[in-house]
Design an enzyme around this catalytic site. Sequence first.
Site, PDB file in Angstrom:
ATOM      1  N   ASP A  22      58.021  29.685 -52.531  1.00  0.00           N
ATOM      2  CA  ASP A  22      56.573  28.643 -53.277  1.00  0.00           C
ATOM      3  C   ASP A  22      56.152  28.232 -52.335  1.00  0.00           C
ATOM      4  OD1 ASP A  22      58.683  28.971 -55.328  1.00  0.00           O
ATOM      5  OD2 ASP A  22      60.200  27.244 -55.459  1.00  0.00           O
ATOM      6  N   CYS A  23      56.356  28.090 -51.127  1.00  0.00           N
ATOM      7  CA  CYS A  23      55.808  27.395 -49.826  1.00  0.00           C
ATOM      8  C   CYS A  23      54.801  28.913 -49.462  1.00  0.00           C
ATOM      9  CB  CYS A  23      56.070  26.798 -48.620  1.00  0.00           C
ATOM     10  SG  CYS A  23      57.742  27.683 -48.239  1.00  0.00           S
ATOM     11  N   TYR A  24      55.926  29.708 -49.592  1.00  0.00           N
ATOM     12  CA  TYR A  24      54.116  31.562 -49.080  1.00  0.00           C
ATOM     13  C   TYR A  24      54.570  32.543 -50.403  1.00  0.00           C
ATOM     14  CZ  TYR A  24      55.401  29.149 -44.163  1.00  0.00           C
ATOM     15  OH  TYR A  24      55.241  28.386 -42.722  1.00  0.00           O
TER      16      TYR A  24
END
Lengths: 386, 138
Positions: A130-132
């Site tokens: 989700d963050c990368y």
Amino acid sequence: MAHKSLEEINEKIKKGIAVVVTAEEVIGIVDEMGPKKAAEEVDVVTTGTFGAMCSTGMFINFGHSTPPIRMTRVWLNDVPAFAGLAAVDSYIGATELSKTRGMEYGGAHVIEDLIAGKDINLYAESYGTDCYPRKEISTTINKSNINQAYMFNPRNAYQNYPAACNMSDRIIYTYMGTLLPNGGNVTYCTAGCLSPLINDPEYRTIGIGTRVFLGGAQGYVAWEGTQHNPDQERGENGVPISLAGTLALIGDIKQMSTRFIKAAVYQNYGISMFMGVGIPIPILDEDMIRKTAVKDSEIFTDIVDKSGHEGVIRRVSYAELRSGSVELKGRRVQTSPLSSLKVAREIAALLKEEVKKGEFTLTQPVAGLPRHNTVNKLEIRGNSNE
Amino acid sequence: MNKIKVTMRFSANDITIPVTYHLVKDYDLMVNILNADISLNKIGTLVADLAGEQENIEQGLEFIRGLGVDVRIFNKNIIWEADKCIHCGACTAVCPSGALVMDKTDWSLTFDREKCLICGLCVKACPINVMNITDNGE
């Protein structure tokens, strides 16, 4: 007991009045004026070595792309790098082979090319988070568009190394070069009397935190090297007869020069890296001047059969190895060096100039290197190895 | 005066004529033997420089070929990129003729082209790839 403290020596360096000589030059000085006088006269002795050191590699941080990627697998010029670190941190080992070119090109070449300022292809994959969110990236990097890139070499500057021969009836290809059958040649791989840890055999001045010359840059001793073996058999002068002390070294590759770090390929063996290492040794007292005045005729090593047939064949001095031939089982056999004495001398001379000019000051170790350590063998346990 | 480097291969048990003697005496050639491996009942090889007038060299080669000896003229060359060399010495470990040796004063590599057999062992032994074998285009 000490004639001089490190602070006094550094003070002299700052004033430009320190007497700095190389580990070869100090031999004649001690012969001429004796150790007592020489210890008063000489402040620093510089050492140097330029040999293949396989346990060498580089940490690199690529910087974040937009959108970002948490790299799980990384290739630099098709050479796999370790990516089991934070998102864009990676480590590439010198001996890693290219996926496309095999033994012709590897981690050591990537490091050398990066130092030379060349563009390197970076390809990385990820599972995406989700963050990368990015799952793949393909771009080029060079030393000016990346963040940190520093060598972290787990084992450099072996204190001594056995010489090699081959008593089998076929030619063998090793990290000690090409060895001819039936004891046809002998190769050896240290800088002898110029080698850093030979000149401080009991690690009195070299320890964790010591500033060193590494590949043309100023680096540091990070830790004892892997397989550090201070309990090795030693001669009366304290110099080990075989594999003994080692150093883990760190240094910024952006400051390095390809003159003093070079990728190497050993036929049918693989890839390694010539590392230039030099360490200045403060002459604190008479003991240190005696240690640094060690001659090749007083440094010994064993000639070992690399085919595994016969083990240790005989003990020799570096003066004998340097002479060009040694006696092996009743006949004269040619000896060849594998580490460059010419470049080792250049490093010691360069370091001498840098210390003289005050560009390289000496450091007090933060902690000493272990004086005792056991090197374990890898035991094969279980019964799944048949 | 011209000079060529040749390899002569003699079949086992085949040669009874003193080849070198005839090259010197009959063809006025200077023969410099660089490497010889000749023993009874085995194929022998002789690597040599032949120097003399071009005509004599040609006739001398004709004479050797006439004896059934396989003659090959070297048309390759070893190129040493000296400026890139790190002078480690790995090539000297395999050089069979002593063409590649370390200078014992400054420990730089020296290459004596005259002694080189162009065997190519140094090309593979060099860890940094500065020895190359090339065709002279002859």
